[in-house]
Design a protein around this motif. Structure first.
Motif, PDB file in Angstrom:
ATOM      1  N   PHE A  70       0.813  -1.211   0.000  1.00 47.84           N
ATOM      2  CA  PHE A  70       0.000   0.000   0.000  1.00 47.84           C
ATOM      3  C   PHE A  70       0.846   1.260   0.000  1.00 47.84           C
ATOM      4  O   PHE A  70       1.853   1.353   0.707  1.00 47.84           O
ATOM      5  CB  PHE A  70      -0.900   0.038   1.239  1.00 47.84           C
ATOM      6  N   SER A  79      -2.729   6.616  -0.066  1.00 48.29           N
ATOM      7  CA  SER A  79      -4.016   6.842  -0.742  1.00 48.29           C
ATOM      8  C   SER A  79      -4.723   5.531  -1.038  1.00 48.29           C
ATOM      9  O   SER A  79      -5.938   5.411  -0.854  1.00 48.29           O
ATOM     10  CB  SER A  79      -3.794   7.620  -2.045  1.00 48.29           C
ATOM     11  N   THR A  80      -3.970   4.536  -1.515  1.00 50.52           N
ATOM     12  CA  THR A  80      -4.576   3.240  -1.816  1.00 50.52           C
ATOM     13  C   THR A  80      -5.080   2.572  -0.544  1.00 50.52           C
ATOM     14  O   THR A  80      -6.136   1.932  -0.538  1.00 50.52           O
ATOM     15  CB  THR A  80      -3.567   2.334  -2.532  1.00 50.52           C
ATOM     16  N   GLU A  88      -8.336   4.379   0.372  1.00 58.67           N
ATOM     17  CA  GLU A  88      -9.432   3.986  -0.518  1.00 58.67           C
ATOM     18  C   GLU A  88      -9.911   2.578  -0.193  1.00 58.67           C
ATOM     19  O   GLU A  88     -11.114   2.301  -0.138  1.00 58.67           O
ATOM     20  CB  GLU A  88      -8.963   4.083  -1.974  1.00 58.67           C
ATOM     21  N   THR A  89      -8.972   1.663   0.063  1.00 56.16           N
ATOM     22  CA  THR A  89      -9.324   0.283   0.376  1.00 56.16           C
ATOM     23  C   THR A  89     -10.049   0.181   1.714  1.00 56.16           C
ATOM     24  O   THR A  89     -11.051  -0.531   1.845  1.00 56.16           O
ATOM     25  CB  THR A  89      -8.064  -0.600   0.393  1.00 56.16           C
ATOM     26  N   GLY A  94       4.016   2.575  -3.751  1.00 57.64           N
ATOM     27  CA  GLY A  94       3.740   1.206  -3.315  1.00 57.64           C
ATOM     28  C   GLY A  94       4.893   0.266  -3.599  1.00 57.64           C
ATOM     29  O   GLY A  94       4.776  -0.932  -3.331  1.00 57.64           O
ATOM     30  N   GLU A 121      -8.856  -8.110  -5.411  1.00 53.25           N
ATOM     31  CA  GLU A 121      -8.792  -6.663  -5.517  1.00 53.25           C
ATOM     32  C   GLU A 121      -8.735  -6.200  -6.970  1.00 53.25           C
ATOM     33  O   GLU A 121      -8.879  -5.032  -7.252  1.00 53.25           O
ATOM     34  CB  GLU A 121      -7.512  -6.155  -4.803  1.00 53.25           C
ATOM     35  N   ARG A 122      -8.490  -7.137  -7.901  1.00 55.46           N
ATOM     36  CA  ARG A 122      -8.092  -6.696  -9.219  1.00 55.46           C
ATOM     37  C   ARG A 122      -8.939  -7.251 -10.353  1.00 55.46           C
ATOM     38  O   ARG A 122      -8.892  -6.759 -11.465  1.00 55.46           O
ATOM     39  CB  ARG A 122      -6.630  -7.107  -9.475  1.00 55.46           C
ATOM     40  N   LYS A 165      -9.025   9.007  -3.971  1.00 61.18           N
ATOM     41  CA  LYS A 165      -8.564   8.419  -5.235  1.00 61.18           C
ATOM     42  C   LYS A 165      -8.699   9.424  -6.371  1.00 61.18           C
ATOM     43  O   LYS A 165      -7.810   9.542  -7.232  1.00 61.18           O
ATOM     44  CB  LYS A 165      -9.376   7.161  -5.533  1.00 61.18           C
TER      45      LYS A 165
END
Length: 676
Positions: free
Chosen positions: A283, A286-287, A290-291, A325, A453-454, A498
């Protein structure tokens, strides 16, 4: 005497322990020829306008713009005692080690005090990525030259002075203009907060102005080899919108009738591809925000506070305010130590640890993509899970899981796409067969989530039966669906962070978009949460569960000020300039001079403007002078009196005449009167 200047008392305590400075005194620790002291955040602050003249106490357009010739600092009254401690220690220090947070704001916290106290001795920089003892010892052995990080101070000073110039001048200008127009609230303008607010206002307007458009789809159940599977009708070209949705009912009805009349469809093509997905990166802040907003329902400030606690109090994770990251390749050698610490903290993960390939070099290990900080990962020493709160433990487990994925193989699956025909109708089905869970094992095991997540929704299909071109499948159920397009959803705090980070994607001006890098955003990792919280505290943003929306005051503000001030692209350009200063490629004086010229231009252009009056007129009911509120009806958005149903006045929505005065912050630009 060598003096270590830390940012917080807790940092001072940790560093003093490692240095052997065990004797506690007022505001500092003492050791053999070593003293460790600390700030309490910013001990000083930029002086208010009235510090430059008594006449500035009165808010008046005639006194604008306020452009200091020599910038002044005030000692904060609440921490004045600690400032005196630091000042006295600086007077007797033979050399200094700055040990504040390793970012531009941390640099500023220390350097402002040194300037105010006129310290002229040698300076070194302690650059910490974690506060556990091993990391502190390593950083102490690798002290940097103070000159190496001095440009960070200049970048922070540029940010501070730009914020001051915009905030003090434009808040006064538009508040006074608003009062003249009959608006008694404060119109607070900020270099970063106003473009952030504009993102929410525009999203809310898009939702209010949204008009649903009907479209039709057909879901079909097919079967082959005694296995049923879903398929979807593909509308022919010329009958769809930009998203491929059929907007002609008779076309969909004809296709449904043809399918009902048939018993089978023929397979016209089958394609299978193997997908290898690498693990998600560790991480950045920001990520993580957001998560955590999406999966844990945490506010962005709450996530930052938890990440700071994991770093500072529990010593469980590395520095949280990171914008990268990626990880330096040198940290790969530390992996066995980190993994051993994780097992010591939580023996239940031993089976997962046994699955890891400790020599695997994932895409995260990339020195070229590491900025001043690396991704947020667990530290080298065991922490205590039992000492963490439930929320802290949940955030920690996400951070831990993303680190462990770096030592697991790719997630692999086969994606099969099949097409079918029946008379003039075409169908499509998608299937997915997982070959290897790979890194998703770690997310499933450690984060109590779906572990995915993707992978997009289009890739979540079930396994298709064996299909071959030219063969037939039986038709089961057929469902013709009458649907309507849906508006965008309101921002959550995590989604707003984000959007702030990826603002280049939201800029529509082609010339400005070309200037922006994809990574340029509004604010920094360290400030975005505080910006959102400030907007909430000032009642410009309203929390509605996990979502946030703009208040009436926010609409008034955005409609009142010139577009350039609220344009997210403008602020992103400024952030690029700050990056240039931090890299030593632009002088501080050049940036501040351009900001001063731009603010001066805005004040002169709008001090007699009727823009505020025009904007406020549409927000005031012509019948009872109550505020007008934006509402949505069957023909779109409109203004409605807030006293409804007692007052039924309405008016159409018309955009304010906002002048496009855009600052240019490229170093290559030298046009007069433009901000830098």
């Amino acid at each position: 005497m060598r003096l270590f200047l830390c940012e917080k008392p807790s940092q001072g305590r940790d560093i003093a322990r490692v240095l052997g400075a065990a004797r506690r005194a007022s505001g500092h620790y003492i050791g053999p020829n070593i003293v460790v002291t600390w700030c309490i955040g910013h001990l000083v602050a930029a002086a208010a306008p009235e510090a430059y003249g008594e006449h500035y106490k009165r808010w008046s357009i005639e006194h604008l713009p306020i452009i200091p010739d020599r910038w002044r600092l005030d000692i904060k009254a609440s921490t004045a005692h600690q400032f005196r401690v630091v000042r006295d220690l600086l007077a007797s220090a033979s050399d200094l080690v700055i040990a504040t947070d390793a970012d531009r704001e941390g640099e500023m916290i220390a350097r402002e005090i040194l300037e105010l106290c006129e310290y002229r001795g040698p300076i070194q920089r302690l650059w910490l990525s974690a506060l556990n003892d091993a990391s502190i010892r390593k950083a102490l052995a690798e002290l940097r030259s103070g000159n190496e990080t001095l440009p960070l101070y200049h970048a922070a000073l540029a940010r501070s002075r730009a914020d001051w110039l915009v905030g003090m001048n434009l808040s006064r200008l538009f508040t006074v203009l608003g009062r003249r127009a009959g608006y008694d609230g404060m119109l607070s303008v900020g270099r970063v907060q106003t473009p952030t607010l504009n993102l929410v206002v525009q999203r809310d307007r898009d939702i209010a102005n949204f008009v649903a458009v009907p479209y039709w789809s057909i879901d079909v159940t097919l079967s082959s080899s005694e296995q049923s599977f879903p398929a979807q009708w593909t509308a022919p070209q010329g009958t769809t919108d930009d998203e491929g949705r059929c907007i002609h009912r008779h076309v969909a009805q004809l296709a449904a009738d043809q399918l009902r009349a048939a018993r089978t469809v023929q397979v016209t093509s089958v394609a299978t591809e193997r997908i290898r997905e690498p693990p998600p990166l560790p991480f950045d802040l920001s990520t993580l925000q957001e998560t955590c907003s999406r999966r844990l329902g945490l506010d962005v400030q709450e996530t930052l506070d938890i990440a700071q606690s994991l770093y500072e109090t529990h010593k469980a994770t590395t520095y949280p305010r990171s914008d990268s990251g990626h990880l330096p390749s040198s940290m790969l050698a530390e992996a066995p130590t980190v993994l051993a610490a994780l097992v010591a903290m939580d023996p239940s993960i031993q089976p997962l640890i046994a699955m890891l390939d400790r020599t695997q070099l994932s895409r995260a290990w990339d020195d070229r993509k590491v900025t001043a900080h690396h991704g947020i990962v667990p530290t080298l020493e065991p922490a205590s899970l039992s000492a963490m709160s439930d929320k802290e433990r949940a955030v920690y487990q996400l951070i831990r899981a993303h680190y462990l994925t770096q030592f697991l193989p790719p997630h692999e699956y086969e994606r099969t796409t099949a097409q079918f025909s029946c008379a003039d109708a075409t169908l499509k089905a998608a299937g997915k067969r997982i070959v290897s869970n790979g890194w998703r094992v770690a997310l499933n095991a450690l984060s109590n989530g779906d572990g995915d997540e993707r992978v997009s929704n289009n890739d979540r299909g079930e396994v298709l039966p064996p299909l071959a071109k030219g063969t037939h499948c039986s038709i089961g159920s057929i469902e013709l669906k009458a649907l309507k397009t849906q508006p965008s959803k309101p921002y959550t705090q995590g989604e707003l962070v984000k959007a702030m980070k990826g603002v280049a994607r939201l800029v529509t001006d082609p010339q400005l978009k070309q200037k922006l890098k994809d990574t340029t955003g509004i604010g920094t990792e360290a400030t975005r949460a505080a910006i959102i919280q400030a907007l909430i505290a000032r009642r410009y943003l309203i929390k509605q569960g996990r979502a946030i929306s703009a208040s009436q005051a926010a609409f008034v503000l955005i409609d009142t000020i010139p577009r350039a001030i609220a344009d997210p692209g403008t602020t992103a350009i400024w952030e690029q300039a700050l990056d240039l200063i931090a890299a030593g490629q632009m002088p501080l004086s050049e940036f501040v001079s351009k900001q001063s010229a731009w603010v001066t231009t805005l004040v002169h252009e709008h001090s007699r403007s009727r823009l505020v009056m025009q904007a406020l007129d549409k927000h005031t009911c012509p019948t009872c002078d109550a505020p007008m509120r934006e509402r949505s009806g069957k023909h779109g958005a409109f203004w409605s009196c807030s006293n409804y149903p007692r007052c039924t006045s309405t008016r159409p929505i018309e955009r304010a005449d906002q002048r496009n005065t855009r600052p240019v912050c490229s170093k290559a630009s030298r046009r007069p009167g433009r901000a830098g």
